[in-house]
Enzyme design. Sequence first.
Site, PDB file in Angstrom:
ATOM      1  N   GLY A  16     -97.385  11.636 -28.302  1.00 48.14           N
ATOM      2  CA  GLY A  16     -97.737  12.918 -27.693  1.00 48.14           C
ATOM      3  C   GLY A  16     -96.980  13.238 -26.419  1.00 48.14           C
ATOM      4  N   THR A  91     -87.680  12.561 -23.597  1.00 43.37           N
ATOM      5  CA  THR A  91     -86.792  11.810 -24.482  1.00 43.37           C
ATOM      6  C   THR A  91     -87.516  11.299 -25.710  1.00 43.37           C
ATOM      7  OG1 THR A  91     -87.218   9.785 -23.306  1.00 43.37           O
ATOM      8  CG2 THR A  91     -85.344  11.073 -22.578  1.00 43.37           C
ATOM      9  N   GLY A  93     -88.763   9.126 -29.074  1.00 43.16           N
ATOM     10  CA  GLY A  93     -89.304   7.801 -29.276  1.00 43.16           C
ATOM     11  C   GLY A  93     -88.712   7.082 -30.471  1.00 43.16           C
ATOM     12  N   ASP A 148    -109.362  10.903 -26.033  1.00 43.55           N
ATOM     13  CA  ASP A 148    -110.471  11.569 -26.729  1.00 43.55           C
ATOM     14  C   ASP A 148    -110.717  10.937 -28.103  1.00 43.55           C
ATOM     15  OD1 ASP A 148    -107.831  12.671 -26.990  1.00 43.55           O
ATOM     16  OD2 ASP A 148    -108.647  14.256 -28.276  1.00 43.55           O
ATOM     17  N   LEU A 448     -52.878  -2.555 -47.274  1.00 50.20           N
ATOM     18  CA  LEU A 448     -53.908  -3.140 -48.128  1.00 50.20           C
ATOM     19  C   LEU A 448     -53.467  -4.495 -48.683  1.00 50.20           C
ATOM     20  CD1 LEU A 448     -54.854   0.044 -50.177  1.00 50.20           C
ATOM     21  CD2 LEU A 448     -56.242  -1.054 -48.420  1.00 50.20           C
ATOM     22  N   GLY A 452     -47.740  -5.373 -50.734  1.00 50.53           N
ATOM     23  CA  GLY A 452     -46.335  -5.799 -50.706  1.00 50.53           C
ATOM     24  C   GLY A 452     -45.882  -6.239 -49.325  1.00 50.53           C
ATOM     25  N   LYS A 453     -46.815  -6.409 -48.398  1.00 52.86           N
ATOM     26  CA  LYS A 453     -46.473  -6.806 -47.027  1.00 52.86           C
ATOM     27  C   LYS A 453     -45.669  -8.101 -47.015  1.00 52.86           C
ATOM     28  CE  LYS A 453     -50.716  -7.178 -45.535  1.00 52.86           C
ATOM     29  NZ  LYS A 453     -51.398  -6.756 -46.773  1.00 52.86           N
ATOM     30  N   SER A 454     -46.228  -9.148 -47.653  1.00 51.18           N
ATOM     31  CA  SER A 454     -45.612 -10.470 -47.578  1.00 51.18           C
ATOM     32  C   SER A 454     -44.251 -10.486 -48.258  1.00 51.18           C
ATOM     33  CB  SER A 454     -46.522 -11.513 -48.219  1.00 51.18           C
ATOM     34  OG  SER A 454     -47.735 -11.547 -47.514  1.00 51.18           O
ATOM     35  N   SER A 521     -54.858  -6.108 -41.220  1.00 49.10           N
ATOM     36  CA  SER A 521     -55.264  -5.460 -39.963  1.00 49.10           C
ATOM     37  C   SER A 521     -55.761  -4.031 -40.190  1.00 49.10           C
ATOM     38  CB  SER A 521     -54.134  -5.502 -38.929  1.00 49.10           C
ATOM     39  OG  SER A 521     -52.879  -5.200 -39.482  1.00 49.10           O
TER      40      SER A 521
END
Lengths: 617, 298
Positions: A16, A91, A93, A148, A448, A452-454, A521
């Site tokens: 309240g 604020t 809750g 109350d 990904l 083909g990175k390596s 990465s």
Amino acid sequence: MGDVLRFITCGSVDDGKSTLIGRLLWESKQVFEDHLSALERDSTRYGTQGDAIDFALLVDGLQSEREQSITIDVAYRFFATPRRRFIVADTPGHEQYTRNMATGASTSELAVLVVNAGKGLQVQTHRHARIVSLLGIRHLAMAINKMDLVDWDQEVFDRIVEEFRPVVRELGFQSFQPIPVSALNGDNITESSAAAPWYKGPTLLNYLEEVDATTDVPDLKFRMAVQLVNRPTHDFRGYCGRIASGQVKAGDRVRVVPGGQETKIRSIVAWQSELPSASAGESVTLCLADEVDVSRGSVLSTAGDPVDLSDQFEARVICLSGHHLVAGRSYLMNLHTAQAVATITAIKHRVDARTGSHEAARALEMNDIGVVNVSTDRAVPFEPYERCRRLGSFILVDRITNETVGAGMVDFSLRRAANIHWQHVDINKQARAEQKLQKPVCLWFTGLSASGKSTIANLLEKRVFAAGKHTYMLDGDNVRHGLNRDLGFTEADRTENIRRVTEVARLMVDAGLVTIVSFISPYRAERELARSRFEAGEFIEVFVDTPLEICEQRDPKGLYAKARRGDLKNFTGIDSDYEPPVSPEVHLRTASEPVEQCVDRILQMLEQAGKREEKAQ
Amino acid sequence: MSGYLASLEAESIEILREAVALAEKPVMMYSIGKDSSVMLHLARKAFWPAAPPFPLLHVDTTWKFREMIEFRNRIARECGMKLLVHTNHKRKAEGVNPFTYDSDTYTGLMKTEALKQALDEGGFDLIIGGARRDEEKSRAKERIFSFRSPGHRWDPKLQRPELWNIYNARIHPGESIRVFPLSNWTEADIWQYIAAENIEIVKLYFAAMRPVVRRSNQWIMVDDERMPLNLGETPEMKMVRFRTLGCYPLTAAMESTATTIAEIVEETQTARTSERQGRLIDHDQAASMEKKKVEGYF
């Protein structure tokens, strides 16, 4: 006693709070007739009180929350009695909106914690008490509402108060006032309630009018963070800011931090006039006697007792966003008017908001409170938050999304910062590079799994090696078998994985090597952090851009199939995000470019960069 | 000046200085009203002895009171600030006006759409406005530095947490920040400050004999010959003043005898209706201000 009181109301959902504030506005006659007629219309449409007026509707401003009957943001309310002016932060809750509560508490001197008499203390009651205490609030009122509904039973009231007293002591509140109320019926809000003859204390409004909400902290000498330098003409140079503490007079000796130069206040400039003196809370423009190096973020302070300066802090931090705060990640830090790049170097522990106990944590999630070590890329002037809110509070901003992701309070400077000195060495990076007749760089491959990175990185290394250069390759799989064998694939672990690889790569570059890093990465923030650890031109981001479908078709290690079956969690591209680079130095599209051509392009790029560098020298 | 007004002033000056320090290209909305007058006064104080380092922008619907326009031009000259005036000429040429169009459509085109045009043309990344939190319910939840996505939209659920006096004004291209230095002022504070600082305001705020007609239980001033009179409607002279100023056909006058600031302060303190009561545009629907704000209205 100030003639204005800023306070926050908080508590669990459905206790309240909004009704209580609506009632305060109503009782202090701050409600206008046209607002009232809108309220009467709304009450029958959205209200939860039948045909009676629903006071919560006065303060629950936004349409969506009216329809859901919950408060989803901080609302600021203003009312006044002949004795005092009030600014109220109302604020929410709901747990996920705790960040808004911290927002409301940050500018408040006192908190009114609302508790539902029928339900007693809730998890949120403890959490909110802890947050307001954390934000430096030292005065607490507890409005035990809906009395109350429990027939104004004194035992119910006393039981709640006694259960809460240990929390008051533990959290260091200077004053605590419990008040039994019924916001709905208006009992003990402005008028003492006949229903509770056993209660002899003040009504809520009486209490708010009379409470001394000042905080017992030792007085600080003059300090002012500079907001901007006002230089309209060559013969006027003023430093604008709001005085954080103490008092300043024309003629006072002041020190500039950082920098340490000392000078005198020549004049305090105000609108069309000059002031003999000024004190905390005033916005002023200061002119100095000598030309000293002062800019936004500098702090002017009493010469004999200057503000502290550090680049390593222990701080309490609240995570405000859905993106976790992770050790090793860097953020923009705004501490008063200073800005720095800050890295959370360690999460010492998370604080259980209910019990206050410490728990080990690798990341802070939204609404978590933690104690962390923070290191900044430059030394910044500060005061501990306990002594000065203005000079001890900061926010952390995500460097890519610009979101405000954390709020922090400096506890103290980690002294070792002052004691760590870089070893002076004569054999340096330049010497090592010259000996090898090469420019050291870090080629950072991202993409990904199975992109083909390596393959590309391996061929590149062979070609560079064949040209007589000294190289080294750091590959995801082999580093994870050794250095990073303790890390898994959660966001926090991935971040730490990349941090360690970054530091190793940096040492390799310092050793003068052409360093090739080949890691998925997936997060931009980590790659940007990696980049920030190198000198300009040393870090070359190579984006191996292969569509997910193609990677999945290739699947040389059968990992995609596993991830699709659900046997492999947190797999990038499947159930973990990949954030593609925005502007990589090299962008390879392997679907349309053969491997040899990819390598040629990187070599050309390196050659051109080398030529540009020669020209520049 | 009371301690409370002095602290409000110091806070507003701090906000204005942060706005300038953090923006590339700031602009201040100037609506000619009392809040704009206070905001402009605070800006002059904040950057004294320099002139405020941004231009003023007025979105002119061409239906403002004549006195307002004369006042605007004179004040801008006196402050030594650049004044930008923007009108939605396309819509005006199409015949959009406050009489035959409903107030929602008219405001949407001549104010909100016009404002977005002016902001896009000017390329402003930070816009300072005079809105106050006490004006209206949805404004009570507004941040001091309020983030707007591309297209100037306000998403109440995407607002950045705002703690202490630290503001995050970092944005990507196309996004913008609106700054409200008067957030914590109330209508009574505005009047008391005008009195304390002796700030010049448009004479329409003071009671005088003015030609008005009675429409929907409100007094509407006949400011020029463009106002179409209904059958049997004749303007009568009444002692009236305005609590708020806007387009004259949409701004109701109140009967009043307050001819001095002191009398206005007295009247404000005993007022039983809110100042926006005189704004015909707010009554269109239950949450009309929130809806307008989402679309980019100030």
